[in-house]
Structure formats: structure tokens, C-alpha cells
Design a protein around this motif. Structure first.
Motif, PDB file in Angstrom:
ATOM      1  N   ASN A  27      -3.133  -4.925 -11.423  1.00  0.00           N
ATOM      2  CA  ASN A  27      -3.331  -3.506 -11.134  1.00  0.00           C
ATOM      3  C   ASN A  27      -4.757  -3.052 -11.422  1.00  0.00           C
ATOM      4  N   VAL A  28      -5.508  -3.877 -12.144  1.00  0.00           N
ATOM      5  CA  VAL A  28      -6.901  -3.530 -12.410  1.00  0.00           C
ATOM      6  C   VAL A  28      -7.678  -3.368 -11.111  1.00  0.00           C
ATOM      7  N   SER A  29      -7.177  -3.968 -10.032  1.00  0.00           N
ATOM      8  CA  SER A  29      -7.806  -3.809  -8.717  1.00  0.00           C
ATOM      9  C   SER A  29      -7.865  -2.344  -8.313  1.00  0.00           C
ATOM     10  N   PHE A  30      -6.801  -1.593  -8.636  1.00  0.00           N
ATOM     11  CA  PHE A  30      -6.781  -0.162  -8.329  1.00  0.00           C
ATOM     12  C   PHE A  30      -7.767   0.598  -9.198  1.00  0.00           C
ATOM     13  N   THR A 199      -3.854  -6.901  -5.663  1.00  0.00           N
ATOM     14  CA  THR A 199      -5.276  -7.234  -5.551  1.00  0.00           C
ATOM     15  C   THR A 199      -5.856  -6.773  -4.214  1.00  0.00           C
ATOM     16  N   LEU A 200      -5.162  -7.093  -3.131  1.00  0.00           N
ATOM     17  CA  LEU A 200      -5.653  -6.720  -1.807  1.00  0.00           C
ATOM     18  C   LEU A 200      -5.528  -5.229  -1.548  1.00  0.00           C
ATOM     19  N   ASN A 201      -4.524  -4.593  -2.127  1.00  0.00           N
ATOM     20  CA  ASN A 201      -4.376  -3.155  -1.907  1.00  0.00           C
ATOM     21  C   ASN A 201      -5.490  -2.353  -2.569  1.00  0.00           C
ATOM     22  N   GLY A 202      -6.032  -2.881  -3.655  1.00  0.00           N
ATOM     23  CA  GLY A 202      -7.215  -2.250  -4.230  1.00  0.00           C
ATOM     24  C   GLY A 202      -8.345  -2.243  -3.228  1.00  0.00           C
ATOM     25  N   VAL A 203      -8.480  -3.346  -2.506  1.00  0.00           N
ATOM     26  CA  VAL A 203      -9.495  -3.452  -1.450  1.00  0.00           C
ATOM     27  C   VAL A 203      -9.198  -2.461  -0.331  1.00  0.00           C
ATOM     28  N   VAL A 204      -7.926  -2.397   0.069  1.00  0.00           N
ATOM     29  CA  VAL A 204      -7.509  -1.480   1.141  1.00  0.00           C
ATOM     30  C   VAL A 204      -7.840  -0.037   0.786  1.00  0.00           C
TER      31      VAL A 204
END
Length: 223
Positions: A27-30, A199-204
Motif C-alpha cells: 500500500n506504500v505505492s498509494f 503496486t500498479l494501482n499507485g502508478v495508475v
């Protein structure tokens, strides 16, 4: 025997706080997306010399997603699940309203009509027998629709932005695939694949926010 915790993902094996370490930490991606977007908005607003209140809402909502998803993947509670999915839904609704405002110059009071339209679109996609969450598939297809609307726009200033949404749709499609395969591949991949979704949703989320920033700056500079 009925569980006293929500067990939706392969990685969780019991109701303990750290039973989903990868799902929780990813979740750190967010959080990174939220901070990065906030900094870019602040720099852009200072460069243009105009307030960007409507843009700042996006990183705030991304942070709420970080908090909600972190809460759910640690506590495994129904309130955590509601906060997780609810925060994502609020972001999507606000973004489609902001998109309508930024790209079509629709007044705010009318731009909000885009929200129920998106909900209707989501409901339509959700009844299809596709084996994927209708809300998220509707978002992927919605990004493709936005890319198409911009690509076929007769306004050169709008047309140039279509690539942002196509690229984001492709990343989101990979992300959604990883979410969908989490349970089916559980026997082969005990840790699951849901952390890839995070991870990818943070990118999105960062990509769509950055696209909105670029468009906002374009409008502010050109008037």
C-alpha cells in the motif's frame, strides 16, 4: 465454521494483524503516489501563479485510499473493507467529474452529472458475466473511452492528451488481471498476486492525476 474476519485474498491465513504482509506493505505505492502528486501540484500552481484547489483533492483522496486499504489488509474487518472500496469509489467519481470540467469546460454544477452517469455505466458492466469486479472493469473501459474521446476530438489542445489515458488503461488492465488471478493461483502462488494490484494501482492513480495536472496547467497558461 464462520470466520470472524474477512478472508478475501490468498495471502491471508488467519485473522492476525500481519497475516497479509505483502498486501499491507504494498500500500506504500498509494502513499508515494499521493506525496508525489501533491508536490507536482504545488510546483505547478506556484509556476502558474494560480490556486489549484480542485487538483489538491486528488492526492488527498489517494492518501485516503492508502489509509483505507492499509486498514483492511491488516484488520480484515468489514469496516476496513468498506473504507477500502469506498475510498476508491469516491476517487473515481470525483475524477470523472474533474475530467469533465477540465476537458469539456463544463461548469461545476453540471460536471457533477458525470458521477451518476459513471455509476450507471458501472452498473451496466457489472451485470456482464465476465468474472471480474464490474466496478474496476468499468474503470478500465472508461479510461479507454476517455482516451477515444480525446483522440477523436476536433480540439487540438484536448487531442494531445489521449495517450495518458490509453497508457493508464493498459497499466490498470494488468493490475486488474493480477487482482483477478489472486484466488485461482493460490495453490501455485501461496503469497497471492494482490500486492501487484496495489503496486500498479499507485502508478495508475499517479498517472491520471498527472494527466489532470498537465491539462490544468495548459488551461491556465492559454486561458
Amino acid at each position: 465454521m464462520q470466520r470472524d474476519y474477512v478472508d478475501n485474498y490468498c495471502e491471508r491465513t488467519d485473522g492476525s494483524f500481519w497475516s497479509e504482509p505483502l498486501n499491507a506493505v504494498s500500500n506504500v505505492s498509494f502513499l508515494i503516489a499521493s506525496i508525489a502528486a501533491w508536490l507536482v501540484i504545488r510546483r505547478t500552481a506556484r509556476a502558474v501563479g494560480k490556486p489549484a484547489v480542485e487538483l489538491y483533492v486528488l492526492p488527498v483522496l489517494i492518501f485516503v485510499i492508502f489509509f483505507g486499504s492499509s486498514a483492511f489488509h491488516t484488520t480484515a474487518t468489514r469496516w476496513g473493507l468498506a473504507l477500502d472500496t469506498g475510498s476508491i469509489g469516491v476517487f473515481m467519481l470525483y475524477f470523472i467529474v474533474l475530467w469533465t470540467r477540465l476537458y469539456w469546460d463544463v461548469p461545476w454544477k453540471w460536471a457533477w452529472v458525470a458521477a451518476p452517469i459513471f455509476l450507471a455505466w458501472t452498473a451496466l458492466i457489472s451485470v456482464l458475466p465476465i468474472g471480474m469486479p464490474g466496478t474496476y472493469l468499468a474503470a478500465v473501459l472508461g479510461l479507454l473511452v476517455l482516451a477515444g474521446l480525446l483522440f477523436f476530438s476536433k480540439h487540438a489542445d484536448r487531442k494531445q492528451h489521449w495517450r495518458w489515458y490509453l497508457i493508464t488503461a493498459l497499466v490498470f488492465a494488468v493490475s486488474l488481471t493480477s487482482r483477478t488471478l489472486d484466488q485461482p493461483l493460490c495453490a501455485e502462488i501461496p503469497i497471492g498476486t494482490h500486492y501487484i494490484w496495489h503496486t500498479l494501482n499507485g502508478v495508475v492513480l499517479y498517472l491520471v492525476t498527472h494527466a489532470a495536472i498537465v491539462r490544468w496547467r495548459q488551461k491556465m497558461v492559454t486561458g
